[in-house]
Scaffold this motif. Structure first.
Motif, PDB file in Angstrom:
ATOM      1  N   UNK A 141       0.854  -1.198   0.000  1.00  0.00           N
ATOM      2  CA  UNK A 141       0.000   0.000   0.000  1.00  0.00           C
ATOM      3  C   UNK A 141       0.889   1.248   0.000  1.00  0.00           C
ATOM      4  N   UNK A 142       2.067   1.114   0.630  1.00  0.00           N
ATOM      5  CA  UNK A 142       2.969   2.264   0.707  1.00  0.00           C
ATOM      6  C   UNK A 142       3.435   2.694  -0.674  1.00  0.00           C
ATOM      7  N   UNK A 143       3.633   1.702  -1.531  1.00  0.00           N
ATOM      8  CA  UNK A 143       4.152   1.979  -2.871  1.00  0.00           C
ATOM      9  C   UNK A 143       3.064   2.653  -3.711  1.00  0.00           C
ATOM     10  N   UNK A 144       1.873   2.061  -3.687  1.00  0.00           N
ATOM     11  CA  UNK A 144       0.792   2.584  -4.526  1.00  0.00           C
ATOM     12  C   UNK A 144       0.196   3.849  -3.917  1.00  0.00           C
ATOM     13  N   UNK A 145       0.322   4.011  -2.610  1.00  0.00           N
ATOM     14  CA  UNK A 145      -0.324   5.124  -1.918  1.00  0.00           C
ATOM     15  C   UNK A 145      -1.589   4.612  -1.230  1.00  0.00           C
ATOM     16  N   UNK A 146      -1.842   5.137  -0.035  1.00  0.00           N
ATOM     17  CA  UNK A 146      -3.041   4.730   0.708  1.00  0.00           C
ATOM     18  C   UNK A 146      -4.232   5.450   0.090  1.00  0.00           C
ATOM     19  N   UNK A 147      -5.226   4.694  -0.311  1.00  0.00           N
ATOM     20  CA  UNK A 147      -6.383   5.320  -0.970  1.00  0.00           C
ATOM     21  C   UNK A 147      -7.403   5.738   0.083  1.00  0.00           C
ATOM     22  N   UNK A 148      -7.672   7.041   0.113  1.00  0.00           N
ATOM     23  CA  UNK A 148      -8.574   7.601   1.116  1.00  0.00           C
ATOM     24  C   UNK A 148      -9.745   8.268   0.389  1.00  0.00           C
ATOM     25  N   UNK A 149     -10.946   7.751   0.582  1.00  0.00           N
ATOM     26  CA  UNK A 149     -12.099   8.341  -0.123  1.00  0.00           C
ATOM     27  C   UNK A 149     -12.913   9.209   0.819  1.00  0.00           C
ATOM     28  N   UNK A 150     -13.262  10.408   0.358  1.00  0.00           N
ATOM     29  CA  UNK A 150     -14.148  11.288   1.133  1.00  0.00           C
ATOM     30  C   UNK A 150     -15.543  11.122   0.546  1.00  0.00           C
ATOM     31  N   UNK A 199      -3.461   8.945  -1.473  1.00  0.00           N
ATOM     32  CA  UNK A 199      -4.221   9.437  -2.617  1.00  0.00           C
ATOM     33  C   UNK A 199      -5.636   9.723  -2.109  1.00  0.00           C
ATOM     34  N   UNK A 200      -5.956  11.009  -1.959  1.00  0.00           N
ATOM     35  CA  UNK A 200      -7.271  11.387  -1.434  1.00  0.00           C
ATOM     36  C   UNK A 200      -8.224  11.578  -2.601  1.00  0.00           C
ATOM     37  N   UNK A 201      -9.388  10.986  -2.476  1.00  0.00           N
ATOM     38  CA  UNK A 201     -10.360  11.106  -3.553  1.00  0.00           C
ATOM     39  C   UNK A 201     -11.596  11.849  -3.050  1.00  0.00           C
ATOM     40  N   UNK A 202     -11.826  13.019  -3.625  1.00  0.00           N
ATOM     41  CA  UNK A 202     -13.026  13.795  -3.291  1.00  0.00           C
ATOM     42  C   UNK A 202     -14.114  13.346  -4.262  1.00  0.00           C
ATOM     43  N   UNK A 203     -15.215  12.877  -3.737  1.00  0.00           N
ATOM     44  CA  UNK A 203     -16.241  12.284  -4.606  1.00  0.00           C
ATOM     45  C   UNK A 203     -17.494  13.152  -4.683  1.00  0.00           C
ATOM     46  N   UNK A 204     -18.359  12.795  -5.607  1.00  0.00           N
ATOM     47  CA  UNK A 204     -19.630  13.515  -5.733  1.00  0.00           C
ATOM     48  C   UNK A 204     -20.511  13.188  -4.532  1.00  0.00           C
ATOM     49  N   UNK A 205     -21.322  14.146  -4.108  1.00  0.00           N
ATOM     50  CA  UNK A 205     -22.209  13.925  -2.971  1.00  0.00           C
ATOM     51  C   UNK A 205     -23.215  12.803  -3.265  1.00  0.00           C
ATOM     52  N   UNK A 206     -23.417  11.938  -2.278  1.00  0.00           N
ATOM     53  CA  UNK A 206     -24.356  10.833  -2.472  1.00  0.00           C
ATOM     54  C   UNK A 206     -25.712  11.246  -1.915  1.00  0.00           C
ATOM     55  N   UNK A 225     -17.187  -3.687   6.243  1.00  0.00           N
ATOM     56  CA  UNK A 225     -15.891  -4.240   6.657  1.00  0.00           C
ATOM     57  C   UNK A 225     -14.725  -3.289   6.341  1.00  0.00           C
ATOM     58  N   UNK A 226     -15.030  -2.090   5.992  1.00  0.00           N
ATOM     59  CA  UNK A 226     -13.971  -1.123   5.628  1.00  0.00           C
ATOM     60  C   UNK A 226     -13.473  -0.380   6.858  1.00  0.00           C
ATOM     61  N   UNK A 227     -12.326   0.243   6.694  1.00  0.00           N
ATOM     62  CA  UNK A 227     -11.846   1.161   7.736  1.00  0.00           C
ATOM     63  C   UNK A 227     -12.595   2.471   7.515  1.00  0.00           C
ATOM     64  N   UNK A 228     -13.580   2.760   8.374  1.00  0.00           N
ATOM     65  CA  UNK A 228     -14.391   3.968   8.168  1.00  0.00           C
ATOM     66  C   UNK A 228     -14.205   4.939   9.334  1.00  0.00           C
ATOM     67  N   UNK A 229     -14.035   6.190   9.009  1.00  0.00           N
ATOM     68  CA  UNK A 229     -14.032   7.251  10.017  1.00  0.00           C
ATOM     69  C   UNK A 229     -15.249   8.128   9.739  1.00  0.00           C
ATOM     70  N   UNK A 287     -12.184   5.027   4.371  1.00  0.00           N
ATOM     71  CA  UNK A 287     -13.291   5.890   3.939  1.00  0.00           C
ATOM     72  C   UNK A 287     -13.553   6.929   5.030  1.00  0.00           C
ATOM     73  N   UNK A 288     -13.614   8.198   4.626  1.00  0.00           N
ATOM     74  CA  UNK A 288     -14.065   9.227   5.565  1.00  0.00           C
ATOM     75  C   UNK A 288     -15.498   9.555   5.181  1.00  0.00           C
ATOM     76  N   UNK A 289     -16.426   9.231   6.068  1.00  0.00           N
ATOM     77  CA  UNK A 289     -17.835   9.534   5.792  1.00  0.00           C
ATOM     78  C   UNK A 289     -18.152  10.863   6.458  1.00  0.00           C
ATOM     79  N   UNK A 290     -18.339  11.880   5.639  1.00  0.00           N
ATOM     80  CA  UNK A 290     -18.567  13.225   6.175  1.00  0.00           C
ATOM     81  C   UNK A 290     -20.055  13.478   6.394  1.00  0.00           C
TER      82      UNK A 290
END
Ligand SMILES: Nc1nc2c(ncn2[C@@H]2O[C@H](COP(=O)(O)OP(=O)(O)OP(=O)(O)O)[C@@H](O)[C@H]2O)c(=O)[nH]1
Length: 489
Positions: A233-242, A288-295, A349-353, A321-324
């Motif tokens: 994961x360190x090589x590819x980058x930690x994928x963090x979705x907002x 790698x932070x991913x800003x997504x469209x509002x659900x 089963x995800x790592x969710x904040x 996953x950051x659930x805002x």
């Protein structure tokens, strides 16, 4: 006089610093039997260069009456104790294009395959210096691939993990595995050779003993591979979705984290219609932070609907996953039905904040406890909840702290031995040859077949040999390893 194993090959040279750029210094590296010859020709000096001593020399075009090209710092390293195992000459020039081109051309002009003299000099291919180092036994393949990873490392954690290969730790580990496999193979060979004369009970004891050793070894190798997968994961980058409903404050958080305006912030719900990826170095971690469209539940806009689907998909494929959630949401419904469904079907089963946003808009901060409780109840789980305000810039630092701890956990960085990075090639051999061979051993053991069991161990040991280069015979494998390197390395 010592001669390197590659002394029959052409002398190679390359610009080791980035080409085509103006810089204070440019380094040309030359390796091979003609390195000293090139030194004499370029400097017009008759005296032999003193190894490992930097000296300032005028560099000339080599032909008679050749003009002065530059004044350079010249370093000569004598074989065999050099990076390549051959004589090496380094010329540290001024980094202008005309200077470097002039010197490179001059070196090439020294090549001659006339009948009287055979002076073979050519520009190096990608990774060719490292290949020579391998051919002369100066480094094994894992160490050389480690250098590749070290050069490619973008963040501190990647740099640290590349070191385990580069400084030979992995080589020592792989060699110990190979030694153990060979010792166990020797015991099986003894059974095969003396089988008929030996006592059945003795044979069983030996075979069972080998089987126990293999079991332990397989456990060690499997944990190494698991750790590797985590470290990857360190090589590819930690994928963090907002993710979050429209207007939850996703882009604002991203901007606060990036400290720059990379995403569009506006108060029209649904501004981020597709996802935006931003690469960040957070405390040495590539993220790698991913800003997504509002659900949201209802939308008749086809493009927005596609954006929502993509946002859901992004969150499924992310590591964290950051659930805002907008804490000031006047409706009081903090998690919409659509979000809840997505959460229950794909994110359980995800790592969710959970990130409660816009806390500055709350009239009474005591409300936060109630909001946290109602969200936990709705999601039916105990997820970490952070409260932030991007306007007041509060809580973001705490959130970052929690994220960093999570990064350490999911990449194994807090493990004493630290994360490890190896090449894809090594990872594949560990799976397809080493672990496969040990599995074959176990299958054969179950059938009481000593010959097949020994063959399984042979596959595993050959696999490790391929990793370090000890049992490499094929030029193609070397090609695969070194072609990914840059020229001059
Ligand atoms: N008061 C206050 N307003 C905020 C805060 N964070 C964001 N906002 C405002 O909320 C609105 C929406 O913010 P965005 O960051 O665009 O929200 P988003 O979740 O990316 O929105 P979409 O792209 O529509 O999904 C903007 O007007 C922001 O200025 C905050 O902490 N406090």
């Amino acid at each position: 006089m010592h001669r390197s194993l590659t002394s029959y090959l052409p002398t190679i040279y390359a610009l080791s610093t980035p080409p085509g750029q103006r810089s204070a210094i440019a380094v040309i590296r030359i390796s091979g039997a003609k390195a000293k010859y090139i030194y004499h020709k370029l400097t017009k000096s008759k005296a032999a260069p003193i190894p490992r001593r930097a000296s300032l020399r005028k560099i000339y075009e080599p032909q008679k009456n050749g003009k002065l090209l530059d004044q350079a710092l010249v370093l000569f390293f004598e074989e065999p104790k050099t990076f390549t195992g051959e004589d090496i000459l380094e010329v540290h020039l001024h980094g202008g294009k005309a200077v470097t081109n002039g010197v490179l051309k001059s070196i090439q002009s020294l090549h001659s395959n006339s009948s009287e003299e055979n002076i073979s000099i050519r520009y190096a291919q990608p990774g060719e210096f490292s290949k020579r180092a391998f051919q002369n036994g100066r480094a094994d393949l894992t160490q050389l691939e480690g250098i590749g990873d070290l050069i490619d490392a973008e963040t501190e954690s990647q740099r640290k993990s590349a070191l385990s290969s580069f400084n030979g730790e992995n080589k020592v580990l792989f060699s110990s595995w190979r030694k153990s496999i060979l010792e166990n193979m020797a015991q099986l060979t003894a059974i095969i050779d003396f089988g008929e004369d030996a006592d059945i009970e003795d044979i069983d004891n030996i075979f069972n003993g080998v089987s126990r050793n293999v079991e332990l070894l397989k456990g060690d190798i499997s944990s190494f591979v698991k750790k590797l997968e985590k470290s990857n994961i360190l090589k590819a980058g930690i994928k963090l979705a907002l993710i979050g409903e429209p207007n939850a404050g996703k882009s604002s958080l991203l901007n606060t984290m990036v400290d720059d305006n990379v995403a569009i912030v506006s108060n029209i719900p649904g501004t981020t219609r597709d996802s935006i990826d931003v690469m960040l170095d957070l405390e040495g971690y590539k993220v790698v932070i991913c800003d997504t469209a509002g659900i949201r539940n209802k939308s008749s806009d086809e493009i927005e609907l596609q954006g929502i689907e993509r946002a859901k998909l992004k969150s499924v494929h992310s590591d964290i996953v950051l659930l805002l959630v907008d804490s000031a949401n006047p409706s009081g419904n903090f998690i919409s039905e659509d979000m809840l469904e997505h959460f229950n079907t794909s994110l359980k089963r995800k790592e969710v904040f959970i990130v409660l946003t816009k806390t500055d808009l709350l009239k009474d901060r005591n409300q936060l406890a109630g909001i946290k409780e109602s969200i936990s109840k709705k999601l039916n789980g105990n997820y970490p909840i952070c409260a932030i305000s991007c306007v007041e810039n509060t809580g973001v630092e705490e959130l970052m702290g929690s994220l960093i701890s999570k990064f350490q956990e999911i990449t194994n960085s807090n493990d004493e031995t630290g994360p490890i990075i190896v090449s894809k090639r090594v990872e594949e051999i560990l799976h397809n040859d080493v672990l496969y061979g040990l599995k074959e051993f176990q299958n054969a053991k179950a059938l009481d077949d000593v010959v097949m069991a020994s063959e399984g161990l042979n596959i595993a040991s050959e696999g490790i040999g391929k990793i370090t280069g000890e049992t490499i015979g094929v030029e193609e494998v070397l090609g695969v390893v070194f072609s990914n390197f840059c020229v001059g390395k």
